[in-house]
Design a protein around this motif. Structure first.
Motif, PDB file in Angstrom:
ATOM      1  N   THR A   1       1.601   1.530  10.784  1.00  0.00           N
ATOM      2  CA  THR A   1       1.056   1.914   9.474  1.00  0.00           C
ATOM      3  C   THR A   1      -0.256   1.191   9.163  1.00  0.00           C
ATOM      4  OG1 THR A   1       2.311   0.234   8.244  1.00  0.00           O
ATOM      5  CG2 THR A   1       3.369   2.380   8.559  1.00  0.00           C
ATOM      6  N   GLY A   2      -0.455   0.010   9.764  1.00  0.00           N
ATOM      7  CA  GLY A   2      -1.716  -0.705   9.562  1.00  0.00           C
ATOM      8  C   GLY A   2      -2.899   0.144  10.017  1.00  0.00           C
ATOM      9  N   ALA A   3      -2.670   0.930  11.102  1.00  0.00           N
ATOM     10  CA  ALA A   3      -3.746   1.778  11.632  1.00  0.00           C
ATOM     11  C   ALA A   3      -4.176   2.816  10.594  1.00  0.00           C
ATOM     12  CB  ALA A   3      -3.279   2.465  12.912  1.00  0.00           C
ATOM     13  N   MET A   4      -3.234   3.233   9.748  1.00  0.00           N
ATOM     14  CA  MET A   4      -3.582   4.230   8.727  1.00  0.00           C
ATOM     15  C   MET A   4      -4.471   3.595   7.647  1.00  0.00           C
ATOM     16  SD  MET A   4       0.164   5.944   8.261  1.00  0.00           S
ATOM     17  CE  MET A   4       1.199   6.269   9.691  1.00  0.00           C
TER      18      MET A   4
ATOM     19  N   GLY B   1       4.445  -2.830   9.468  1.00  0.00           N
ATOM     20  CA  GLY B   1       3.485  -2.876   8.360  1.00  0.00           C
ATOM     21  C   GLY B   1       3.699  -4.100   7.497  1.00  0.00           C
ATOM     22  N   ARG B   2       3.531  -3.919   6.169  1.00  0.00           N
ATOM     23  CA  ARG B   2       3.696  -5.039   5.234  1.00  0.00           C
ATOM     24  C   ARG B   2       4.787  -4.759   4.204  1.00  0.00           C
ATOM     25  NH1 ARG B   2       0.254  -5.785   8.405  1.00  0.00           N
ATOM     26  NH2 ARG B   2      -1.515  -7.230   8.382  1.00  0.00           N
ATOM     27  N   ASP B   3       5.036  -3.459   3.948  1.00  0.00           N
ATOM     28  CA  ASP B   3       5.962  -3.081   2.869  1.00  0.00           C
ATOM     29  C   ASP B   3       6.995  -2.083   3.362  1.00  0.00           C
ATOM     30  OD1 ASP B   3       4.181  -1.027   3.408  1.00  0.00           O
ATOM     31  OD2 ASP B   3       4.118  -0.313   1.343  1.00  0.00           O
TER      32      ASP B   3
ATOM     33  N   ASN C   1      -0.564 -11.382  -2.243  1.00  0.00           N
ATOM     34  CA  ASN C   1      -0.757 -11.578  -3.684  1.00  0.00           C
ATOM     35  C   ASN C   1      -1.217 -10.348  -4.435  1.00  0.00           C
ATOM     36  OD1 ASN C   1      -0.206 -14.545  -4.081  1.00  0.00           O
ATOM     37  ND2 ASN C   1      -1.601 -14.567  -2.335  1.00  0.00           N
ATOM     38  N   ARG C   2      -1.272  -9.190  -3.765  1.00  0.00           N
ATOM     39  CA  ARG C   2      -1.698  -7.995  -4.503  1.00  0.00           C
ATOM     40  C   ARG C   2      -0.557  -7.547  -5.423  1.00  0.00           C
ATOM     41  NH1 ARG C   2      -1.384  -4.856   1.016  1.00  0.00           N
ATOM     42  NH2 ARG C   2       0.812  -4.342   0.975  1.00  0.00           N
ATOM     43  N   GLU C   3      -0.945  -6.693  -6.386  1.00  0.00           N
ATOM     44  CA  GLU C   3       0.018  -6.274  -7.404  1.00  0.00           C
ATOM     45  C   GLU C   3       1.048  -5.282  -6.851  1.00  0.00           C
ATOM     46  OE1 GLU C   3      -1.073  -4.448 -11.523  1.00  0.00           O
ATOM     47  OE2 GLU C   3      -2.344  -6.173 -11.049  1.00  0.00           O
TER      48      GLU C   3
HETATM   49  O1   DC Z   1      -1.195  -4.524  10.542  1.00  0.00           O
HETATM   50  P1   DC Z   1      -2.747  -4.431  10.446  1.00  0.00           P
HETATM   51  O2   DC Z   1      -3.426  -5.708  10.673  1.00  0.00           O
HETATM   52  O3   DC Z   1      -3.276  -3.324  11.297  1.00  0.00           O
HETATM   53  O4   DC Z   1      -2.982  -3.985   8.915  1.00  0.00           O
HETATM   54  C1   DC Z   1      -4.262  -3.915   8.344  1.00  0.00           C
HETATM   55  C2   DC Z   1      -4.171  -4.106   6.836  1.00  0.00           C
HETATM   56  O5   DC Z   1      -3.552  -2.972   6.230  1.00  0.00           O
HETATM   57  C3   DC Z   1      -3.350  -5.298   6.367  1.00  0.00           C
HETATM   58  O6   DC Z   1      -4.138  -6.461   6.221  1.00  0.00           O
HETATM   59  C4   DC Z   1      -2.767  -4.861   5.053  1.00  0.00           C
HETATM   60  C5   DC Z   1      -2.735  -3.363   5.136  1.00  0.00           C
HETATM   61  N1   DC Z   1      -1.390  -2.828   5.313  1.00  0.00           N
HETATM   62  C6   DC Z   1      -0.604  -2.671   4.192  1.00  0.00           C
HETATM   63  O7   DC Z   1      -1.003  -3.033   3.100  1.00  0.00           O
HETATM   64  N2   DC Z   1       0.608  -2.068   4.298  1.00  0.00           N
HETATM   65  C7   DC Z   1       1.085  -1.681   5.485  1.00  0.00           C
HETATM   66  N3   DC Z   1       2.289  -1.085   5.554  1.00  0.00           N
HETATM   67  C8   DC Z   1       0.317  -1.873   6.653  1.00  0.00           C
HETATM   68  C9   DC Z   1      -0.927  -2.473   6.537  1.00  0.00           C
END
Ligand code: DC
Length: 224
Positions: free
Chosen positions: A33-36, A127-129, A184-186
């Protein structure tokens, strides 16, 4: 019902390497998902929208068409008809991705795409979330991390391997800035889901991590 494995964690924790190998081993589809977010960042860069201009990002993101395709098992990100895989792997693209990932409209658009992919197939999604927001019902959730120094060194080695000159201290600084912004984003900040397994990979090999998660996945699938 499809099987979903969610892997979250900070930059450089090894998520994509692990997720890709795990997906191969299990015969699942790997969704990066980061790639998106990186592709969305490229789109804003092309429009000369700066990292701070979140207002323009929320207005213009609806015109970005982001699609996912697979070629030889590798995920390809198509931005308005152009394959941008070769453009999204720089440190600048990572910072721009992190900047635009704060924007509600950007997240809504990409989360919709991610959820549709996970409905269609068994996936390992990183990803992150993912465990906290995108796939709250994922059968396996992992929070993958490593010390900042180890993550910076891994990223540095990857960049050098690709022939991108860089300085270790700068890579570490970028990683710290990105962690701060992502945690730290909302909206949907990076954090460990309550039901996620915590794995610190600082002292582990890739194969050890993959084996451990594959074991968890096997048990979870048997339960379902
Ligand atoms: O995993 P990455 O380094 O390719 O992700 C790039 C940026 O995208 C990361 O710093 C935060 C964002 N991201 C996000 O907010 N939510 C995700 N699910 C994946 C990435």
């Amino acid at each position: 019902m499809s099987i979903n494995i969610a892997i979250d964690g900070p930059a450089g924790a090894g998520k994509s390497t692990i997720a890709k190998k795990l997906a191969e081993k299990l015969g699942y589809v790997y969704v990066d998902t980061g790639a998106m977010y990186r592709a969305m960042g490229c789109y804003f860069t092309d429009l000369h929208i700066g990292q701070e201009d979140t207002g323009a990002m929320s207005r213009f993101c609806r015109d970005a068409k982001i699609e996912i395709a697979y070629r030889d098992g590798e995920q390809q990100v198509i931005l308005n008809g152009e394959n941008v895989n070769h453009r999204i792997r720089t440190e600048e693209a990572g910072l721009m991705a992190s900047a635009c990932a704060k924007v509600k409209e950007v997240r809504e658009k990409l989360v919709e795409l991610q959820q549709a992919l996970a409905k269609k197939a068994d996936v390992v999604m990183d990803g992150r979330d993912i465990g906290t927001h995108v796939l709250p019902d994922a059968q396996v959730k992992i929070y993958l991390t490593a010390s900042t120094a180890v993550r910076a060194k891994r990223r540095y080695d990857q960049l050098l391997e690709k022939g991108t000159p860089c300085v270790l201290e700068d890579v570490e600084k970028d990683i710290i800035a990105r962690d701060h912004q992502d945690m730290n984003r909302e909206i949907s900040p990076l954090r460990q889901a309550e039901d996620a397994y915590f794995l610190d990979t600082s002292e582990m090999s890739v194969d050890q991590v993959v084996e451990q998660i594959a074991g968890l996945a096997e048990r979870a699938v048997l339960k379902h």
